[in-house]
Design a protein around this motif. Structure first.
Motif, PDB file in Angstrom:
ATOM      1  N   ALA A  33       0.800  -1.224  -0.030  1.00 24.52           N
ATOM      2  CA  ALA A  33       0.102  -0.034  -0.120  1.00 24.52           C
ATOM      3  C   ALA A  33       0.973   1.222  -0.044  1.00 24.52           C
ATOM      4  CB  ALA A  33      -0.935  -0.175   1.202  1.00 24.52           C
ATOM      5  N   VAL A  34       2.091   1.040   0.687  1.00 22.23           N
ATOM      6  CA  VAL A  34       2.752   2.470   0.583  1.00 22.23           C
ATOM      7  C   VAL A  34       3.575   2.860  -0.601  1.00 22.23           C
ATOM      8  CG1 VAL A  34       5.211   3.130   1.593  1.00 22.23           C
ATOM      9  CG2 VAL A  34       3.214   2.293   3.160  1.00 22.23           C
ATOM     10  N   ILE A  37       0.967   4.387  -2.779  1.00 22.60           N
ATOM     11  CA  ILE A  37       0.764   5.647  -2.534  1.00 22.60           C
ATOM     12  C   ILE A  37       1.697   6.383  -3.157  1.00 22.60           C
ATOM     13  CG2 ILE A  37       0.923   7.310  -0.526  1.00 22.60           C
ATOM     14  CD1 ILE A  37      -0.158   5.112   1.262  1.00 22.60           C
ATOM     15  N   PHE A  38       3.039   6.007  -3.336  1.00 22.31           N
ATOM     16  CA  PHE A  38       4.087   6.829  -3.851  1.00 22.31           C
ATOM     17  C   PHE A  38       3.894   6.543  -5.154  1.00 22.31           C
ATOM     18  CE2 PHE A  38       5.945   6.583   0.330  1.00 22.31           C
ATOM     19  CZ  PHE A  38       6.101   8.069   0.292  1.00 22.31           C
ATOM     20  N   THR A  40       1.017   6.165  -7.312  1.00 21.54           N
ATOM     21  CA  THR A  40      -0.218   6.602  -7.857  1.00 21.54           C
ATOM     22  C   THR A  40      -0.079   7.991  -8.350  1.00 21.54           C
ATOM     23  OG1 THR A  40      -1.527   5.575  -6.210  1.00 21.54           O
ATOM     24  CG2 THR A  40      -2.686   7.384  -7.361  1.00 21.54           C
ATOM     25  N   ARG A  47      -4.948  11.729  -7.044  1.00 18.11           N
ATOM     26  CA  ARG A  47      -4.363  11.556  -5.748  1.00 18.11           C
ATOM     27  C   ARG A  47      -4.496  10.156  -5.087  1.00 18.11           C
ATOM     28  NH1 ARG A  47      -6.616  16.493  -2.092  1.00 18.11           N
ATOM     29  NH2 ARG A  47      -6.233  14.806  -0.670  1.00 18.11           N
ATOM     30  N   PRO A  48      -3.788   9.619  -4.292  1.00 18.83           N
ATOM     31  CA  PRO A  48      -3.979   8.019  -3.762  1.00 18.83           C
ATOM     32  C   PRO A  48      -5.341   8.209  -3.141  1.00 18.83           C
ATOM     33  CG  PRO A  48      -1.922   8.951  -3.350  1.00 18.83           C
ATOM     34  CD  PRO A  48      -2.432  10.080  -3.978  1.00 18.83           C
ATOM     35  N   LEU A  52      -5.963   3.314   0.342  1.00 19.54           N
ATOM     36  CA  LEU A  52      -4.397   3.172   0.442  1.00 19.54           C
ATOM     37  C   LEU A  52      -3.837   3.513   1.726  1.00 19.54           C
ATOM     38  CD1 LEU A  52      -3.077   3.832  -3.194  1.00 19.54           C
ATOM     39  CD2 LEU A  52      -3.153   1.648  -2.077  1.00 19.54           C
ATOM     40  N   TYR A  53      -4.115   4.622   2.225  1.00 19.89           N
ATOM     41  CA  TYR A  53      -3.544   5.098   3.435  1.00 19.89           C
ATOM     42  C   TYR A  53      -4.223   4.154   4.648  1.00 19.89           C
ATOM     43  CZ  TYR A  53      -2.274   9.442   1.143  1.00 19.89           C
ATOM     44  OH  TYR A  53      -1.852  10.119   0.309  1.00 19.89           O
ATOM     45  N   ALA A  56      -2.165   1.038   4.307  1.00 16.95           N
ATOM     46  CA  ALA A  56      -0.712   1.481   4.798  1.00 16.95           C
ATOM     47  C   ALA A  56      -0.516   1.342   6.409  1.00 16.95           C
ATOM     48  CB  ALA A  56      -0.299   2.701   4.619  1.00 16.95           C
TER      49      ALA A  56
END
Length: 78
Positions: A33-34, A37-38, A40, A47-48, A52-53, A56
């Motif tokens: 997931a991290v 996030i980067f 995406t 934006r993610p 996803l957050y 994470a």
């Protein structure tokens, strides 16, 4: 030729092994997931997503489960 006994089976799994597998799965999903996030913003203009957050956040949960496994399995058997 002599008859040798079959190899011993590893035996039943302890319940604490499941805790370790769960911890590794949580950390793995959280790391993916991290990375998502980067990745995406690099792949899309958006934006993610919130999901996803939230995924994470499984990394610290997995770390705590792994810590609990280490403390639980490190006890001396009575």
């Amino acid at each position: 030729m002599t008859n040798s006994p079959p190899p011993a089976s590893p035996g039943p799994r302890r319940p604490s092994d499941r805790l370790l597998h769960l911890a590794v799965a949580f950390v793995g999903i959280g790391v993916l997931a991290v990375i998502g996030i980067f990745a995406t913003p690099l792949v899309t203009d958006g934006r993610p997503g919130l999901w996803l957050y939230l995924l994470a956040m499984l990394v610290p949960v997995g770390f705590l489960l792994a810590l609990g496994y280490a403390l639980w399995s490190g006890r001396r058997a009575r």
